[in-house]
Design a protein around this motif. Structure first.
Motif, PDB file in Angstrom:
ATOM      1  N   SER A 264       0.808  -1.217   0.000  1.00  0.00           N
ATOM      2  CA  SER A 264       0.000   0.000   0.000  1.00  0.00           C
ATOM      3  C   SER A 264       0.840   1.265   0.000  1.00  0.00           C
ATOM      4  CB  SER A 264      -0.942   0.009   1.210  1.00  0.00           C
ATOM      5  OG  SER A 264      -0.198  -0.099   2.402  1.00  0.00           O
ATOM      6  N   LYS A 265       2.115   1.161   0.411  1.00  0.00           N
ATOM      7  CA  LYS A 265       2.974   2.334   0.455  1.00  0.00           C
ATOM      8  C   LYS A 265       4.421   1.889   0.395  1.00  0.00           C
ATOM      9  CE  LYS A 265       4.332   4.266   4.256  1.00  0.00           C
ATOM     10  NZ  LYS A 265       4.468   4.841   5.559  1.00  0.00           N
ATOM     11  N   ALA A 266       5.223   2.590  -0.394  1.00  0.00           N
ATOM     12  CA  ALA A 266       6.662   2.351  -0.444  1.00  0.00           C
ATOM     13  C   ALA A 266       7.353   3.685  -0.667  1.00  0.00           C
ATOM     14  CB  ALA A 266       7.007   1.375  -1.571  1.00  0.00           C
ATOM     15  N   ILE A 267       8.203   4.069   0.285  1.00  0.00           N
ATOM     16  CA  ILE A 267       8.912   5.338   0.180  1.00  0.00           C
ATOM     17  C   ILE A 267      10.388   5.079   0.432  1.00  0.00           C
ATOM     18  CG2 ILE A 267       9.172   7.667   1.100  1.00  0.00           C
ATOM     19  CD1 ILE A 267       6.210   7.491   1.938  1.00  0.00           C
ATOM     20  N   TRP A 268      11.217   5.364  -0.594  1.00  0.00           N
ATOM     21  CA  TRP A 268      12.660   5.168  -0.491  1.00  0.00           C
ATOM     22  C   TRP A 268      13.313   6.497  -0.162  1.00  0.00           C
ATOM     23  CZ3 TRP A 268      16.957   6.451  -3.878  1.00  0.00           C
ATOM     24  CH2 TRP A 268      18.154   5.821  -3.518  1.00  0.00           C
ATOM     25  N   ASP A 269      14.199   6.491   0.834  1.00  0.00           N
ATOM     26  CA  ASP A 269      14.930   7.683   1.251  1.00  0.00           C
ATOM     27  C   ASP A 269      16.281   7.695   0.537  1.00  0.00           C
ATOM     28  OD1 ASP A 269      16.762   9.393   2.774  1.00  0.00           O
ATOM     29  OD2 ASP A 269      15.151   9.495   4.267  1.00  0.00           O
ATOM     30  N   VAL A 270      16.496   8.684  -0.332  1.00  0.00           N
ATOM     31  CA  VAL A 270      17.717   8.783  -1.136  1.00  0.00           C
ATOM     32  C   VAL A 270      18.952   8.903  -0.248  1.00  0.00           C
ATOM     33  CG1 VAL A 270      18.933  10.156  -2.875  1.00  0.00           C
ATOM     34  CG2 VAL A 270      16.476   9.852  -3.056  1.00  0.00           C
ATOM     35  N   ASP A 271      18.876   9.701   0.792  1.00  0.00           N
ATOM     36  CA  ASP A 271      20.040   9.939   1.649  1.00  0.00           C
ATOM     37  C   ASP A 271      20.360   8.763   2.560  1.00  0.00           C
ATOM     38  OD1 ASP A 271      20.376  12.548   0.619  1.00  0.00           O
ATOM     39  OD2 ASP A 271      18.863  13.310   2.015  1.00  0.00           O
ATOM     40  N   LYS A 272      19.342   8.164   3.123  1.00  0.00           N
ATOM     41  CA  LYS A 272      19.553   7.079   4.081  1.00  0.00           C
ATOM     42  C   LYS A 272      19.646   5.710   3.419  1.00  0.00           C
ATOM     43  CE  LYS A 272      17.431   9.584   7.864  1.00  0.00           C
ATOM     44  NZ  LYS A 272      16.360   9.613   8.863  1.00  0.00           N
ATOM     45  N   LYS A 273      19.320   5.640   2.133  1.00  0.00           N
ATOM     46  CA  LYS A 273      19.384   4.378   1.372  1.00  0.00           C
ATOM     47  C   LYS A 273      18.531   3.297   2.021  1.00  0.00           C
ATOM     48  CE  LYS A 273      22.649   6.395  -1.020  1.00  0.00           C
ATOM     49  NZ  LYS A 273      22.181   7.436  -1.900  1.00  0.00           N
ATOM     50  N   LYS A 274      17.304   3.686   2.412  1.00  0.00           N
ATOM     51  CA  LYS A 274      16.391   2.713   3.009  1.00  0.00           C
ATOM     52  C   LYS A 274      14.984   2.961   2.478  1.00  0.00           C
ATOM     53  CE  LYS A 274      14.995   5.171   7.162  1.00  0.00           C
ATOM     54  NZ  LYS A 274      14.742   5.059   8.580  1.00  0.00           N
ATOM     55  N   ILE A 275      14.184   1.916   2.521  1.00  0.00           N
ATOM     56  CA  ILE A 275      12.801   2.009   2.067  1.00  0.00           C
ATOM     57  C   ILE A 275      11.871   1.631   3.213  1.00  0.00           C
ATOM     58  CG2 ILE A 275      12.712  -0.353   1.147  1.00  0.00           C
ATOM     59  CD1 ILE A 275      11.025   0.848  -1.205  1.00  0.00           C
ATOM     60  N   ASP A 276      10.804   2.398   3.335  1.00  0.00           N
ATOM     61  CA  ASP A 276       9.735   2.106   4.296  1.00  0.00           C
ATOM     62  C   ASP A 276       8.560   1.569   3.492  1.00  0.00           C
ATOM     63  OD1 ASP A 276      11.124   3.146   6.572  1.00  0.00           O
ATOM     64  OD2 ASP A 276      10.617   5.165   5.896  1.00  0.00           O
ATOM     65  N   VAL A 277       8.093   0.378   3.856  1.00  0.00           N
ATOM     66  CA  VAL A 277       7.026  -0.276   3.097  1.00  0.00           C
ATOM     67  C   VAL A 277       5.902  -0.684   4.037  1.00  0.00           C
ATOM     68  CG1 VAL A 277       6.462  -2.159   1.511  1.00  0.00           C
ATOM     69  CG2 VAL A 277       8.766  -1.205   1.520  1.00  0.00           C
ATOM     70  N   SER A 278       4.672  -0.423   3.605  1.00  0.00           N
ATOM     71  CA  SER A 278       3.476  -0.924   4.287  1.00  0.00           C
ATOM     72  C   SER A 278       2.803  -1.898   3.339  1.00  0.00           C
ATOM     73  CB  SER A 278       2.513   0.218   4.611  1.00  0.00           C
ATOM     74  OG  SER A 278       3.090   1.116   5.513  1.00  0.00           O
ATOM     75  N   PHE A 279       2.399  -3.050   3.872  1.00  0.00           N
ATOM     76  CA  PHE A 279       1.789  -4.057   3.015  1.00  0.00           C
ATOM     77  C   PHE A 279       0.824  -4.928   3.799  1.00  0.00           C
ATOM     78  CE2 PHE A 279       5.615  -5.888   4.748  1.00  0.00           C
ATOM     79  CZ  PHE A 279       5.310  -7.216   5.004  1.00  0.00           C
ATOM     80  N   ASP A 280      -0.024  -5.615   3.067  1.00  0.00           N
ATOM     81  CA  ASP A 280      -0.977  -6.554   3.633  1.00  0.00           C
ATOM     82  C   ASP A 280      -0.304  -7.931   3.657  1.00  0.00           C
ATOM     83  OD1 ASP A 280      -3.016  -8.389   4.135  1.00  0.00           O
ATOM     84  OD2 ASP A 280      -4.486  -7.325   2.913  1.00  0.00           O
ATOM     85  N   ALA A 281       0.010  -8.406   4.839  1.00  0.00           N
ATOM     86  CA  ALA A 281       0.734  -9.675   4.993  1.00  0.00           C
ATOM     87  C   ALA A 281      -0.070 -10.879   4.523  1.00  0.00           C
ATOM     88  CB  ALA A 281       1.161  -9.863   6.442  1.00  0.00           C
ATOM     89  N   SER A 282      -1.377 -10.722   4.336  1.00  0.00           N
ATOM     90  CA  SER A 282      -2.173 -11.831   3.819  1.00  0.00           C
ATOM     91  C   SER A 282      -2.065 -11.921   2.293  1.00  0.00           C
ATOM     92  CB  SER A 282      -3.639 -11.687   4.240  1.00  0.00           C
ATOM     93  OG  SER A 282      -4.241 -10.588   3.589  1.00  0.00           O
ATOM     94  N   LYS A 283      -1.485 -10.882   1.665  1.00  0.00           N
ATOM     95  CA  LYS A 283      -1.371 -10.869   0.200  1.00  0.00           C
ATOM     96  C   LYS A 283       0.068 -10.983  -0.294  1.00  0.00           C
ATOM     97  CE  LYS A 283      -5.556  -8.177  -0.465  1.00  0.00           C
ATOM     98  NZ  LYS A 283      -6.133  -6.953  -0.996  1.00  0.00           N
ATOM     99  N   THR A 284       1.048 -10.602   0.515  1.00  0.00           N
ATOM    100  CA  THR A 284       2.445 -10.663   0.098  1.00  0.00           C
ATOM    101  C   THR A 284       3.334 -10.774   1.319  1.00  0.00           C
ATOM    102  OG1 THR A 284       4.099  -9.694  -1.374  1.00  0.00           O
ATOM    103  CG2 THR A 284       2.878  -8.156   0.041  1.00  0.00           C
ATOM    104  N   ASN A 285       4.645 -10.799   1.079  1.00  0.00           N
ATOM    105  CA  ASN A 285       5.597 -10.876   2.182  1.00  0.00           C
ATOM    106  C   ASN A 285       6.840 -10.047   1.849  1.00  0.00           C
ATOM    107  OD1 ASN A 285       7.385 -12.535   0.563  1.00  0.00           O
ATOM    108  ND2 ASN A 285       6.022 -14.249   1.004  1.00  0.00           N
TER     109      ASN A 285
END
Length: 133
Positions: free
Chosen positions: A69-90
C-alpha cells in the motif's frame, strides 16, 4: 388537527429510520478501517541507489507487488519504508521485486542485466552502505 398530528408522526418515523441507518453505516466504516489497520504490516530495509530516478524505479518496483500500500525510499539514508498486507504478500517478494529492477537490497543482490540497463546516474557503488539511520 388530525393531519398535523399525522404529519408529525410520519416525519418522526422517517427521522428515526434515517438515524438508525446512518448509525449502521458508521459502524461498518469503523469495522473496515480497523480491519485494514490490522492487516497492514510495516517494514524498513536498505536499498542501494543514487538519485531521484532510482527513487522512482525502486518505489515503482515495490508498489507493483499486490498488497503493497505504500513504499517510500529515502535517497540519503538508502532505506525504504514499506506498508503491506501480509495476507497478500511478504517481505521476500518485495525484496525480489526491487532486485529484479536492478537494485541491491540488504538481503538480495540486484539483477545484473537490469543493473546494466539503468541510466548512468543510477549505477550505484555495490559497496555503499544502506539503511543508514
Amino acid at each position: 388537527m388530525k393531519k398535523v398530528m399525522l404529519s408529525v408522526a410520519i416525519i418522526a418515523t422517517i427521522g428515526l429510520v434515517s438515524c438508525k441507518n446512518e448509525t449502521k453505516k458508521e459502524t461498518t466504516k469503523t469495522e473496515q478501517t480497523t480491519a485494514n489497520k490490522l492487516a497492514s504490516t510495516e517494514t524498513t530495509f536498505g536499498v542501494r541507489g543514487n538519485c531521484g530516478m532510482c527513487k522512482s524505479t525502486i518505489e515503482k518496483a515495490a508498489n507493483s507487488i499486490q498488497g503493497v500500500s505504500k513504499a517510500i525510499w529515502d535517497v540519503d539514508k538508502k532505506k525504504i519504508d514499506v506498508s503491506f498486507d501480509a495476507s497478500k504478500t511478504n517481505v521476500e517478494a518485495i525484496h525480489n521485486a526491487i532486485s529484479a529492477s536492478g537494485y541491491d537490497t540488504d538481503k538480495v543482490m540486484g539483477n545484473e542485466s537490469a543493473y546494466e540497463n539503468l541510466p548512468a546516474c543510477c549505477k550505484y557503488d555495490h559497496q555503499m552502505k544502506m539503511g543508514l539511520n
